[in-house]
Design a protein around this motif. Sequence first.
Motif, PDB file in Angstrom:
ATOM      1  N   ASN A 201      42.059  50.809  88.396  1.00 12.54           N
ATOM      2  CA  ASN A 201      41.179  50.240  87.361  1.00 12.54           C
ATOM      3  C   ASN A 201      41.936  50.110  86.044  1.00 12.54           C
ATOM      4  N   GLY A 202      41.484  49.148  85.239  1.00 13.45           N
ATOM      5  CA  GLY A 202      42.137  48.903  83.947  1.00 13.45           C
ATOM      6  C   GLY A 202      41.828  49.976  82.918  1.00 13.45           C
ATOM      7  N   ALA A 203      40.725  50.722  83.122  1.00 13.14           N
ATOM      8  CA  ALA A 203      40.324  51.718  82.117  1.00 13.14           C
ATOM      9  C   ALA A 203      41.364  52.835  81.984  1.00 13.14           C
ATOM     10  N   MET A 204      41.884  53.301  83.114  1.00 10.99           N
ATOM     11  CA  MET A 204      42.887  54.388  83.037  1.00 10.99           C
ATOM     12  C   MET A 204      44.175  53.884  82.378  1.00 10.99           C
ATOM     13  N   ILE A 205      44.442  52.592  82.521  1.00 10.89           N
ATOM     14  CA  ILE A 205      45.650  52.008  81.896  1.00 10.89           C
ATOM     15  C   ILE A 205      45.458  51.967  80.376  1.00 10.89           C
ATOM     16  N   ALA A 206      44.266  51.533  79.959  1.00 13.43           N
ATOM     17  CA  ALA A 206      43.974  51.485  78.519  1.00 13.43           C
ATOM     18  C   ALA A 206      43.915  52.897  77.942  1.00 13.43           C
ATOM     19  N   GLY A 207      43.315  53.824  78.696  1.00 17.79           N
ATOM     20  CA  GLY A 207      43.185  55.214  78.224  1.00 17.79           C
ATOM     21  C   GLY A 207      44.549  55.836  77.964  1.00 17.79           C
ATOM     22  N   LEU A 208      45.454  55.672  78.941  1.00 15.38           N
ATOM     23  CA  LEU A 208      46.794  56.237  78.759  1.00 15.38           C
ATOM     24  C   LEU A 208      47.544  55.479  77.660  1.00 15.38           C
ATOM     25  N   GLY A 209      47.264  54.177  77.535  1.00 14.33           N
ATOM     26  CA  GLY A 209      47.865  53.385  76.450  1.00 14.33           C
ATOM     27  C   GLY A 209      47.532  54.005  75.100  1.00 14.33           C
ATOM     28  N   PHE A 210      46.295  54.411  74.937  1.00 14.59           N
ATOM     29  CA  PHE A 210      45.881  55.054  73.680  1.00 14.59           C
ATOM     30  C   PHE A 210      46.662  56.351  73.467  1.00 14.59           C
ATOM     31  N   LYS A 211      46.752  57.141  74.528  1.00 12.24           N
ATOM     32  CA  LYS A 211      47.468  58.424  74.422  1.00 12.24           C
ATOM     33  C   LYS A 211      48.910  58.184  73.971  1.00 12.24           C
ATOM     34  N   LYS A 212      49.525  57.116  74.509  1.00  8.71           N
ATOM     35  CA  LYS A 212      50.927  56.823  74.155  1.00  8.71           C
ATOM     36  C   LYS A 212      51.066  56.483  72.666  1.00  8.71           C
ATOM     37  N   THR A 213      50.015  55.877  72.095  1.00  8.64           N
ATOM     38  CA  THR A 213      50.120  55.526  70.670  1.00  8.64           C
ATOM     39  C   THR A 213      50.087  56.777  69.787  1.00  8.64           C
ATOM     40  N   GLU A 214      49.647  57.900  70.362  1.00 11.91           N
ATOM     41  CA  GLU A 214      49.649  59.151  69.589  1.00 11.91           C
ATOM     42  C   GLU A 214      51.057  59.731  69.487  1.00 11.91           C
ATOM     43  N   PHE A 215      51.934  59.308  70.423  1.00  8.96           N
ATOM     44  CA  PHE A 215      53.317  59.770  70.352  1.00  8.96           C
ATOM     45  C   PHE A 215      54.052  58.923  69.317  1.00  8.96           C
ATOM     46  N   ALA A 216      55.271  59.316  69.012  1.00 13.41           N
ATOM     47  CA  ALA A 216      56.074  58.524  68.070  1.00 13.41           C
ATOM     48  C   ALA A 216      56.247  57.106  68.617  1.00 13.41           C
ATOM     49  N   VAL A 217      56.181  56.131  67.717  1.00  8.42           N
ATOM     50  CA  VAL A 217      56.198  54.733  68.125  1.00  8.42           C
ATOM     51  C   VAL A 217      57.426  54.374  68.959  1.00  8.42           C
ATOM     52  N   GLU A 218      58.576  54.997  68.644  1.00  8.98           N
ATOM     53  CA  GLU A 218      59.781  54.642  69.409  1.00  8.98           C
ATOM     54  C   GLU A 218      59.695  55.085  70.870  1.00  8.98           C
ATOM     55  N   HIS A 219      58.745  55.969  71.168  1.00 12.98           N
ATOM     56  CA  HIS A 219      58.594  56.396  72.557  1.00 12.98           C
ATOM     57  C   HIS A 219      57.679  55.474  73.355  1.00 12.98           C
ATOM     58  N   ILE A 220      57.100  54.500  72.675  1.00 11.98           N
ATOM     59  CA  ILE A 220      56.245  53.566  73.407  1.00 11.98           C
ATOM     60  C   ILE A 220      57.138  52.630  74.213  1.00 11.98           C
ATOM     61  N   ASP A 221      56.811  52.550  75.481  1.00 11.25           N
ATOM     62  CA  ASP A 221      57.608  51.761  76.406  1.00 11.25           C
ATOM     63  C   ASP A 221      57.040  50.345  76.437  1.00 11.25           C
ATOM     64  N   ASP A 222      57.784  49.373  75.893  1.00 10.70           N
ATOM     65  CA  ASP A 222      57.292  47.994  75.914  1.00 10.70           C
ATOM     66  C   ASP A 222      57.232  47.475  77.337  1.00 10.70           C
ATOM     67  N   VAL A 223      56.395  46.470  77.547  1.00  2.82           N
ATOM     68  CA  VAL A 223      56.286  45.944  78.914  1.00  2.82           C
ATOM     69  C   VAL A 223      57.258  44.799  79.094  1.00  2.82           C
ATOM     70  N   SER A 224      58.519  45.031  78.864  1.00  5.34           N
ATOM     71  CA  SER A 224      59.463  43.931  78.988  1.00  5.34           C
ATOM     72  C   SER A 224      59.936  43.758  80.426  1.00  5.34           C
ATOM     73  N   ALA A 225      59.795  44.778  81.229  1.00  4.74           N
ATOM     74  CA  ALA A 225      60.271  44.662  82.612  1.00  4.74           C
ATOM     75  C   ALA A 225      59.492  45.607  83.511  1.00  4.74           C
ATOM     76  N   VAL A 226      59.571  45.329  84.796  1.00  2.00           N
ATOM     77  CA  VAL A 226      58.960  46.221  85.776  1.00  2.00           C
ATOM     78  C   VAL A 226      59.839  47.461  85.875  1.00  2.00           C
ATOM     79  N   ARG A 227      59.208  48.622  85.895  1.00  2.12           N
ATOM     80  CA  ARG A 227      59.989  49.861  85.941  1.00  2.12           C
ATOM     81  C   ARG A 227      59.567  50.754  87.110  1.00  2.12           C
ATOM     82  N   ASN A 228      60.379  51.747  87.323  1.00  5.66           N
ATOM     83  CA  ASN A 228      60.048  52.827  88.266  1.00  5.66           C
ATOM     84  C   ASN A 228      59.725  52.345  89.680  1.00  5.66           C
ATOM     85  N   LEU A 229      60.437  51.372  90.149  1.00  8.49           N
ATOM     86  CA  LEU A 229      60.115  50.873  91.493  1.00  8.49           C
ATOM     87  C   LEU A 229      60.827  51.688  92.551  1.00  8.49           C
TER      88      LEU A 229
END
Length: 335
Positions: free
Chosen positions: A307-335
């Motif tokens: 579901n998209g809700a858990m993605i948005a929820g964790l997205g919010f949590k990531k914004t609480e960390f330092a901005v440089e730790h936010i992982d941009d969606v420039s590529a597919v990761r962790n495959l």
Amino acid sequence: MLILGIETSCDETSVACVENGTNILSVVTATQISTHEKYGGVVPEIASRLHAETLESVTASALKDAGVKLENIDYIAATNGPGLLGSLLVGITFANALALSKNKRCIGINHLEAHIFSVFMEFSELKPPVIALLVSGGHTVIVKMDDFGKFLTIGHTLDDAAGESFDKISFLLGLGYPGGPVIQNVSRNGDREAFKFPRAMMDHKRKYDFSFSGLKTSVINKVRSINATPENMEMKMKADIAASFQEAVVDVLLHKTISAAEEYKVSTVILAGGVAANSRLRQKMKDAGNSKGINVLWPSLKLCGDNGAMIAGLGFKKTEFAVEHIDDVSAVRNL
Ligand code: KG4
Ligand code: ZN
């Protein structure tokens, strides 16, 4: 803060709008199950095409249901792995295009971390450390979560994932796709002790790893030994096989998860992912937790599957960390 969450890693196109990490304003999910069910599993090429066809309208509906305009969204979070490569690419390309058009920033989200985070969205008092059993169609992992973003994988499957084994046995019995919910339902009329299927690697030296392929072979051999086909097998026999199979999967998941909580001295266990919806797993895990003083939690059914809700929820949590730790969606990761 408003986050739009986009999930396209497998066979659900799901978009949600979440306020401040926990207030779910909308979730719209277009499931592809009816298309994939005739194959008994997800066909990756079809999955990515369907995501491409539906993502725009699903996003429009999620914004409309939330009563929010795209302009007012603060961040766009999208799953960037693990998952089906083509499906992930559709989601992150769409997220990036949307962000570019409105001068927003994207946040790349790990799908497994989001499943775990779904439990934190519903239990505000819950704090790490926890032992998480993440069981889905693609993964079976035991993770020790020491803090947000700090994970130690202590066990994983060496072959089939737990959900995948439900799907394969369901296909074998002619019960449909996805297998988990239907096996659970059919099992209610079956005898869990009718067949003694193997519980693999219970006291193995890799004690937190899993293997479900031997169990699958054992069920296939049983069906062959009675010359059964999905068409000629009586419903009672299907129910007995389903119930005995489910019990074997649950016993292994239970034993390893509770042992991990005891060994690592963690007093909370959380279940996450599609198989966390399984009522027998929930009941046995809760009972074991009660007898050992371990708190066992799981997300509500709407947050168990993708579901998209858990993605948005964790997205919010990531914004609480330092901005440089936010992982941009420039590529597919962790495959
Ligand atoms: O997390 P999820 O929705 O998608 C993936 O990331 O894979 O999990 C889907 C899996 C499928 O294999 C499905 O059969 C299984 O979760 N599942 C269940 C139940 N509901 C869904 N397995 C056992 N019991 C259930 N009630
Ligand atoms: Zn999932």
